[in-house]
Enzyme design. Structure first.
Site, mmCIF file in Angstrom:
data_model
loop_
_atom_site.group_PDB
_atom_site.id
_atom_site.type_symbol
_atom_site.label_atom_id
_atom_site.label_comp_id
_atom_site.label_asym_id
_atom_site.label_seq_id
_atom_site.Cartn_x
_atom_site.Cartn_y
_atom_site.Cartn_z
ATOM 1 N N THR A 108 -40.695 -11.112 38.892
ATOM 2 C CA THR A 108 -40.354 -12.539 38.952
ATOM 3 C C THR A 108 -41.461 -13.414 39.527
ATOM 4 O O THR A 108 -41.238 -14.601 39.749
ATOM 5 C CB THR A 108 -39.071 -12.754 39.778
ATOM 6 O OG1 THR A 108 -39.248 -12.183 41.086
ATOM 7 C CG2 THR A 108 -37.868 -12.117 39.112
ATOM 8 N N TYR A 109 -42.645 -12.864 39.800
ATOM 9 C CA TYR A 109 -43.737 -13.705 40.291
ATOM 10 C C TYR A 109 -44.044 -14.798 39.262
ATOM 11 O O TYR A 109 -44.211 -14.517 38.068
ATOM 12 C CB TYR A 109 -44.992 -12.882 40.540
ATOM 13 C CG TYR A 109 -45.016 -12.132 41.857
ATOM 14 C CD1 TYR A 109 -44.030 -12.321 42.829
ATOM 15 C CD2 TYR A 109 -46.027 -11.220 42.132
ATOM 16 C CE1 TYR A 109 -44.055 -11.618 44.023
ATOM 17 C CE2 TYR A 109 -46.075 -10.515 43.335
ATOM 18 C CZ TYR A 109 -45.072 -10.724 44.276
ATOM 19 O OH TYR A 109 -45.100 -10.033 45.460
ATOM 20 N N THR A 110 -44.133 -16.018 39.757
ATOM 21 C CA THR A 110 -44.334 -17.212 38.924
ATOM 22 C C THR A 110 -43.441 -17.165 37.680
ATOM 23 O O THR A 110 -43.876 -17.431 36.557
ATOM 24 C CB THR A 110 -45.812 -17.405 38.531
ATOM 25 O OG1 THR A 110 -46.330 -16.196 37.959
ATOM 26 C CG2 THR A 110 -46.654 -17.783 39.734
ATOM 27 N N ASN A 111 -42.183 -16.809 37.923
ATOM 28 C CA ASN A 111 -41.151 -16.782 36.879
ATOM 29 C C ASN A 111 -41.539 -15.890 35.689
ATOM 30 O O ASN A 111 -41.163 -16.164 34.547
ATOM 31 C CB ASN A 111 -40.843 -18.199 36.386
ATOM 32 C CG ASN A 111 -40.348 -19.106 37.495
ATOM 33 O OD1 ASN A 111 -39.768 -18.640 38.475
ATOM 34 N ND2 ASN A 111 -40.573 -20.393 37.356
ATOM 35 N N GLY A 112 -42.272 -14.842 35.962
ATOM 36 C CA GLY A 112 -42.672 -13.908 34.908
ATOM 37 C C GLY A 112 -44.055 -14.176 34.342
ATOM 38 O O GLY A 112 -44.609 -13.330 33.633
#
Length: 354
Positions: free
Chosen positions: A61-65
């Protein structure tokens, strides 16, 4: 002794070779209001790899993928030579309780999503990202082992969990013949040293390589904050800046800024930057395998890589240790007393090689 990115280290009890500094990819993408857009992120990736770096850290999920998707593009030509580490457990779909957490459904769905985003057939290192005190450890360990047996994951690890739970999980994995944990991510830096009480000694005993996140304490150890920032409590946590996160997390205190003053003094003596001194200090701990560096620009990454060349004198290390010292608490302080040692071995001199 100075290091280079290709001075590879073994990760925990595994035979996996990784660079002494890992490249953090949480800055890849601008979805969170800060970070590096695609072209800048590509420069960071290329600079790190060209210097011999092979250890890259991200999460589903870092930076919403976007972080994983960008890495999927960047690694098309050299995937096999890299060690890609990602994580699961953070909520992937708001409103869906099973899209997050360490349980089996979340684990398998998150890994499949990461494989698609990373454009790869396998993940080198998979971390349980955040402990939630709900899922039975046997469910987690068996799920991880199933993924290893399927070839979708090569090694498993854990992050942000209590020492007693990690050691319990490692013992269960060993007893049942499941894939052991090989790495432990913790917050560890000159400001946050509480991992020295139990987490780091436990990791060394149980065969886990320690991978510190936030080795510069959210930027505080770079020296960019002043005492004027101590009153900036009005900054909103979600205003889209790293400064707001740092303030909200309580990293800006008089004690910490006094510590930064010592870091700056030693940086001046060495002809280095405070950031290089802060990173280099974490590398002095024999229990640490590879701190994670998170840069937004090539200039920042260049500066961080300079930490590999920093060599402290014994006096400088002593000053840093004294300025950042914490109490280890019970039972460590009691067991370290001379009177306690005499109770267990009298006047005998016993050499400890561990």
């Amino acid at each position: 002794m100075s290091l280079t990115l290709d001075t590879y280290r073994l990760l925990g009890r595994s035979g996996l070779r990784v660079s002494p500094l890992a490249l953090g990819a949480a800055t890849f993408g601008t979805d969170w209001g800060w970070g590096a857009e695609q072209d800048e992120a590509r420069k960071l990736f290329d600079l790190y790899v060209e210097r011999g770096g092979n250890f890259i850290d991200t999460a589903s999920t870092y930076t919403n993928g976007s972080s994983e998707r960008l890495l999927g593009k960047f690694t098309r030509d050299n995937r096999e030579s890299l060690v890609l580490a990602t994580k699961y457990t953070t909520l992937r779909r708001p409103g869906d309780p099973n899209s997050g957490g360490p349980h089996r459904k979340s684990l398998f769905a998150s890994v499949e999503a990461s494989l698609r985003q990373l454009n790869t057939d396998y993940i080198d290192l998979l971390y349980l990202h955040l402990w939630d005190f709900t899922t039975p450890v046997e469910e987690i360990l068996r799920g991880m082992d199933d993924l290893v047996r399927q070839g979708k994951v090569l090694y498993v690890a854990i992050s942000n969990a209590p020492a007693w739970q990690v050691s319990r999980m490692q013992a269960i994995a060993d007893l049942r013949g499941w894939s052991p944990l090989v790495a432990l991510q913790i917050e560890y830096n000159l400001i946050e040293r509480t991992g020295e009480r139990d987490l780091i000694p436990m990791a060394r005993e149980m065969g886990l390589g320690v991978i510190p996140w936030s080795p510069l304490a959210g930027g505080v150890l770079t020296g960019k904050y002043s005492r004027d920032d101590l009153t900036a409590t009005h900054v909103a946590f979600d205003d889209g800046t790293r400064k707001s996160v740092t303030i909200a997390n309580g990293a800006l205190t008089e004690r910490n800024l006094a510590l930064v003053d010592v870091v700056k003094e030693i940086a001046t003596e060495l002809g280095r930057t405070p950031a290089q001194v802060g990173l280099a200090w974490t590398l002095q701990n024999p229990g640490v395998t590879a701190p994670i560096i998170g840069a937004r620009t090539p200039a920042q990454l260049e500066e961080n890589l300079g930490a590999l060349k920093v060599e402290f004198t014994a006096s400088q290390m002593a000053r840093l240790d004294e300025a950042s010292a914490i109490g280890l608490g019970f039972p460590h302080d009691v067991l370290a007393r001379e009177t306690t040692r005499r109770l267990t071995r009298g006047d005998l001199k016993v050499e400890t090689r561990r």
